[in-house]
Design a protein around this motif. Sequence first.
Motif, PDB file in Angstrom:
ATOM      1  N   ILE A 416       0.821  -1.203   0.000  1.00  0.00           N
ATOM      2  CA  ILE A 416       0.000   0.000   0.000  1.00  0.00           C
ATOM      3  C   ILE A 416       0.857   1.256   0.000  1.00  0.00           C
ATOM      4  CG2 ILE A 416      -0.194  -0.112   2.518  1.00  0.00           C
ATOM      5  CD1 ILE A 416      -2.809   1.246   0.009  1.00  0.00           C
ATOM      6  N   LEU A 417       1.993   1.243   0.687  1.00  0.00           N
ATOM      7  CA  LEU A 417       2.827   2.443   0.748  1.00  0.00           C
ATOM      8  C   LEU A 417       3.395   2.787  -0.630  1.00  0.00           C
ATOM      9  CD1 LEU A 417       4.771   1.851   4.098  1.00  0.00           C
ATOM     10  CD2 LEU A 417       2.794   3.318   3.693  1.00  0.00           C
ATOM     11  N   SER A 418       3.832   1.778  -1.363  1.00  0.00           N
ATOM     12  CA  SER A 418       4.410   2.021  -2.685  1.00  0.00           C
ATOM     13  C   SER A 418       3.380   2.570  -3.655  1.00  0.00           C
ATOM     14  CB  SER A 418       5.019   0.728  -3.234  1.00  0.00           C
ATOM     15  OG  SER A 418       6.015   0.228  -2.374  1.00  0.00           O
ATOM     16  N   THR A 419       2.237   1.896  -3.747  1.00  0.00           N
ATOM     17  CA  THR A 419       1.237   2.355  -4.717  1.00  0.00           C
ATOM     18  C   THR A 419       0.612   3.678  -4.310  1.00  0.00           C
ATOM     19  OG1 THR A 419      -0.711   1.670  -5.972  1.00  0.00           O
ATOM     20  CG2 THR A 419      -0.671   1.077  -3.655  1.00  0.00           C
ATOM     21  N   THR A 420       0.479   3.940  -3.012  1.00  0.00           N
ATOM     22  CA  THR A 420      -0.037   5.235  -2.576  1.00  0.00           C
ATOM     23  C   THR A 420       0.923   6.360  -2.941  1.00  0.00           C
ATOM     24  OG1 THR A 420      -1.267   4.242  -0.737  1.00  0.00           O
ATOM     25  CG2 THR A 420      -0.737   6.579  -0.562  1.00  0.00           C
ATOM     26  N   ALA A 421       2.216   6.123  -2.768  1.00  0.00           N
ATOM     27  CA  ALA A 421       3.208   7.143  -3.127  1.00  0.00           C
ATOM     28  C   ALA A 421       3.170   7.423  -4.629  1.00  0.00           C
ATOM     29  CB  ALA A 421       4.598   6.684  -2.702  1.00  0.00           C
ATOM     30  N   ILE A 422       3.095   6.373  -5.443  1.00  0.00           N
ATOM     31  CA  ILE A 422       3.088   6.556  -6.902  1.00  0.00           C
ATOM     32  C   ILE A 422       1.824   7.290  -7.342  1.00  0.00           C
ATOM     33  CG2 ILE A 422       3.048   5.353  -9.110  1.00  0.00           C
ATOM     34  CD1 ILE A 422       4.710   3.141  -7.814  1.00  0.00           C
ATOM     35  N   CYS A 423       0.669   6.865  -6.844  1.00  0.00           N
ATOM     36  CA  CYS A 423      -0.588   7.499  -7.244  1.00  0.00           C
ATOM     37  C   CYS A 423      -0.697   8.925  -6.715  1.00  0.00           C
ATOM     38  CB  CYS A 423      -1.772   6.655  -6.756  1.00  0.00           C
ATOM     39  SG  CYS A 423      -1.964   5.075  -7.612  1.00  0.00           S
ATOM     40  N   SER A 424      -0.154   9.182  -5.539  1.00  0.00           N
ATOM     41  CA  SER A 424      -0.193  10.538  -4.996  1.00  0.00           C
ATOM     42  C   SER A 424       0.637  11.491  -5.849  1.00  0.00           C
ATOM     43  CB  SER A 424       0.317  10.535  -3.550  1.00  0.00           C
ATOM     44  OG  SER A 424      -0.532   9.768  -2.717  1.00  0.00           O
ATOM     45  N   VAL A 425       1.803  11.048  -6.266  1.00  0.00           N
ATOM     46  CA  VAL A 425       2.630  11.872  -7.155  1.00  0.00           C
ATOM     47  C   VAL A 425       1.890  12.135  -8.470  1.00  0.00           C
ATOM     48  CG1 VAL A 425       4.760  11.921  -8.499  1.00  0.00           C
ATOM     49  CG2 VAL A 425       4.807  11.146  -6.130  1.00  0.00           C
ATOM     50  N   ALA A 426       1.218  11.114  -8.990  1.00  0.00           N
ATOM     51  CA  ALA A 426       0.461  11.295 -10.232  1.00  0.00           C
ATOM     52  C   ALA A 426      -0.685  12.294 -10.047  1.00  0.00           C
ATOM     53  CB  ALA A 426      -0.084   9.944 -10.691  1.00  0.00           C
ATOM     54  N   ALA A 427      -1.412  12.190  -8.933  1.00  0.00           N
ATOM     55  CA  ALA A 427      -2.515  13.114  -8.688  1.00  0.00           C
ATOM     56  C   ALA A 427      -2.016  14.552  -8.542  1.00  0.00           C
ATOM     57  CB  ALA A 427      -3.276  12.682  -7.435  1.00  0.00           C
ATOM     58  N   LEU A 428      -0.915  14.732  -7.822  1.00  0.00           N
ATOM     59  CA  LEU A 428      -0.345  16.073  -7.677  1.00  0.00           C
ATOM     60  C   LEU A 428       0.139  16.612  -9.019  1.00  0.00           C
ATOM     61  CD1 LEU A 428       1.675  15.609  -4.360  1.00  0.00           C
ATOM     62  CD2 LEU A 428      -0.402  16.960  -4.677  1.00  0.00           C
ATOM     63  N   ALA A 429       0.759  15.746  -9.824  1.00  0.00           N
ATOM     64  CA  ALA A 429       1.258  16.185 -11.129  1.00  0.00           C
ATOM     65  C   ALA A 429       0.118  16.600 -12.046  1.00  0.00           C
ATOM     66  CB  ALA A 429       2.082  15.069 -11.761  1.00  0.00           C
ATOM     67  N   GLN A 430      -0.964  15.826 -12.042  1.00  0.00           N
ATOM     68  CA  GLN A 430      -2.075  16.176 -12.924  1.00  0.00           C
ATOM     69  C   GLN A 430      -2.812  17.418 -12.438  1.00  0.00           C
ATOM     70  OE1 GLN A 430      -4.706  12.926 -13.719  1.00  0.00           O
ATOM     71  NE2 GLN A 430      -5.630  13.921 -15.486  1.00  0.00           N
ATOM     72  N   THR A 431      -2.749  17.687 -11.139  1.00  0.00           N
ATOM     73  CA  THR A 431      -3.455  18.847 -10.600  1.00  0.00           C
ATOM     74  C   THR A 431      -2.655  20.132 -10.744  1.00  0.00           C
ATOM     75  OG1 THR A 431      -4.539  17.402  -8.982  1.00  0.00           O
ATOM     76  CG2 THR A 431      -4.584  19.767  -8.542  1.00  0.00           C
ATOM     77  N   PHE A 432      -1.342  20.060 -10.513  1.00  0.00           N
ATOM     78  CA  PHE A 432      -0.548  21.286 -10.441  1.00  0.00           C
ATOM     79  C   PHE A 432       0.509  21.419 -11.542  1.00  0.00           C
ATOM     80  CE2 PHE A 432      -1.830  20.305  -6.030  1.00  0.00           C
ATOM     81  CZ  PHE A 432      -2.575  21.445  -5.771  1.00  0.00           C
ATOM     82  N   ALA A 433       0.988  20.308 -12.103  1.00  0.00           N
ATOM     83  CA  ALA A 433       2.069  20.392 -13.093  1.00  0.00           C
ATOM     84  C   ALA A 433       1.490  20.539 -14.495  1.00  0.00           C
ATOM     85  CB  ALA A 433       2.951  19.152 -13.014  1.00  0.00           C
ATOM     86  N   PRO A 434       2.193  21.230 -15.372  1.00  0.00           N
ATOM     87  CA  PRO A 434       1.709  21.397 -16.761  1.00  0.00           C
ATOM     88  C   PRO A 434       1.986  20.149 -17.599  1.00  0.00           C
ATOM     89  CG  PRO A 434       3.792  22.546 -16.494  1.00  0.00           C
ATOM     90  CD  PRO A 434       3.439  21.999 -15.130  1.00  0.00           C
ATOM     91  N   LEU A 438      -2.215  11.933 -20.564  1.00  0.00           N
ATOM     92  CA  LEU A 438      -1.570  10.729 -21.083  1.00  0.00           C
ATOM     93  C   LEU A 438      -0.166  10.562 -20.516  1.00  0.00           C
ATOM     94  CD1 LEU A 438      -2.637  10.787 -24.848  1.00  0.00           C
ATOM     95  CD2 LEU A 438      -3.637   9.495 -22.966  1.00  0.00           C
ATOM     96  N   THR A 439       0.561  11.676 -20.370  1.00  0.00           N
ATOM     97  CA  THR A 439       1.913  11.596 -19.800  1.00  0.00           C
ATOM     98  C   THR A 439       1.860  11.118 -18.354  1.00  0.00           C
ATOM     99  OG1 THR A 439       2.666  13.390 -21.240  1.00  0.00           O
ATOM    100  CG2 THR A 439       4.001  12.915 -19.291  1.00  0.00           C
ATOM    101  N   VAL A 440       0.924  11.656 -17.590  1.00  0.00           N
ATOM    102  CA  VAL A 440       0.794  11.263 -16.186  1.00  0.00           C
ATOM    103  C   VAL A 440       0.422   9.791 -16.076  1.00  0.00           C
ATOM    104  CG1 VAL A 440      -0.525  11.630 -14.069  1.00  0.00           C
ATOM    105  CG2 VAL A 440       0.230  13.588 -15.419  1.00  0.00           C
ATOM    106  N   TYR A 441      -0.545   9.354 -16.888  1.00  0.00           N
ATOM    107  CA  TYR A 441      -0.991   7.962 -16.804  1.00  0.00           C
ATOM    108  C   TYR A 441       0.128   6.998 -17.203  1.00  0.00           C
ATOM    109  CZ  TYR A 441      -5.649  10.126 -16.764  1.00  0.00           C
ATOM    110  OH  TYR A 441      -6.738  10.889 -16.462  1.00  0.00           O
ATOM    111  N   ALA A 442       0.849   7.326 -18.275  1.00  0.00           N
ATOM    112  CA  ALA A 442       1.894   6.425 -18.746  1.00  0.00           C
ATOM    113  C   ALA A 442       3.038   6.312 -17.739  1.00  0.00           C
ATOM    114  CB  ALA A 442       2.427   6.911 -20.093  1.00  0.00           C
ATOM    115  N   THR A 443       3.454   7.444 -17.184  1.00  0.00           N
ATOM    116  CA  THR A 443       4.565   7.420 -16.218  1.00  0.00           C
ATOM    117  C   THR A 443       4.136   6.834 -14.878  1.00  0.00           C
ATOM    118  OG1 THR A 443       4.010   9.715 -15.602  1.00  0.00           O
ATOM    119  CG2 THR A 443       5.744   9.386 -17.244  1.00  0.00           C
ATOM    120  N   THR A 444       2.852   6.684 -14.637  1.00  0.00           N
ATOM    121  CA  THR A 444       2.366   6.039 -13.418  1.00  0.00           C
ATOM    122  C   THR A 444       2.157   4.544 -13.623  1.00  0.00           C
ATOM    123  OG1 THR A 444       1.226   8.091 -12.804  1.00  0.00           O
ATOM    124  CG2 THR A 444       0.584   6.095 -11.637  1.00  0.00           C
TER     125      THR A 444
END
Length: 463
Positions: A416-434, A438-444
Amino acid sequence: MSGSLWLPPGARPDTFPTIPKQRTTPSWAGPDPVDELAARLDDFVAAAVHPDEIAALLESDGLSDDQIRERYGVKNSFALAEELYERVPRRHPEPEAPPHDPWRASLLTCLLRGVVFALPGFAYVLAAAAPLPLLAGALTGWTWNQALAHRAYTWLGLGDERAAKRSLLRGAPTGVVLGTLVAWLASGTPDRSVAFAAGQSLYLGASTILLVRARERALLLALLPMATGAVVALFCGVPEVARLVLLLAPLTAVAILALLEVMPRGNADKGRGAVFNVRLPPRGRDQPQRTRSRKTTMGPPLSSSVPYALFGLATGTLVLHAALADTLTALILTLSMGPAEYLLHRLRSASTTALRSSTTPTAFRRAATRTLLHSLTTYLLTLLTLALTTGISPTPLLLLGTVLWTALLLQSFGAILSTTAICSVAALAQTFAPLTALTVYATTATPQAALACALLGKATAHR
């Protein structure tokens, strides 16, 4: 133990006699305690695919390294496990009766859960409320109830159904208050949207109780009138009073059903409860008695549910972004959670079977990898079929589906810790990063799929 020996010039290693493995137990001390332990654990050791499985059993029995050195003359549990693995021949006898499969699941039940996940979306058609308070309340509810469900399932795994009901009875109202408060803060004024968000929070808490208690059919029957009314409202006008009744009546029914599920019933709850994620076989007459830890008697710590709450927040954020871009994509993903859950159960069931039939770690790793690829491919083909049927773009749907399915897979195996960290980074990237979706989904999806393959190749992850 590996290493190199100093040899004189011109000497060849194969000219020296083999040095036997040294043990601290003298030959005159009586029967070899390792042989006695091997005899007691014969069935389990013979069926072990890797020595680490034996080491896990020894550690669960409370044997410390000091005790192992004193009793068996080896340095730790892993060394003792290797001794046992070498002394007991591999064999996998067929049981007299079909072995119990804790991962057996009904396809119809899983499909029903997918429908139940999607039906509440029709309520938004009837409500016509502002989206911001609803989204804020929904994210809060997903976060809280993910943690609440984990705590309830953990109690059930410990065999204490009464404690599971108690945690649901206390936790669900708290989630309702939190969801309503967050929606109010997002709205700024106590308007119609806040009232709908309060009902939404109540539904999320009540439906969590019913789903944990495996009452999918009751939940479906309660939601059908609302869903039917929403479909009618899409094609013709529905009076305001009728809309209100269609929203309140199912909500009241779901809340009452949930309350009946968690109300104390005297001695009826004693000794009941499902067992989830059993990693070791039950203790028999020939296996050493395991000590019951104080942590188990006190129950699971609250901190153990925090990663599951963050997991719900991260995956919920990804789905909400998809819903804002294309509502139909989010609807298909929600419906597909039923087949996804069924394939996860099938994967774990097949892996348990592979543990009994594989004779080497390499053979098991190959079988587990084939099963994983087959399950993921089947899920993606399901999504592709739905995408082609509805005419939506399949690429973002398939990538986000891979992210969600592998995340659920890793969660089911305790990563759970690994997948939560990966998904959290993806959610933050899609919310705040330009970055594009598709880039967020693929890199996740890539690191999660690699982590899943690495984890499932270990026999100890399936015990």
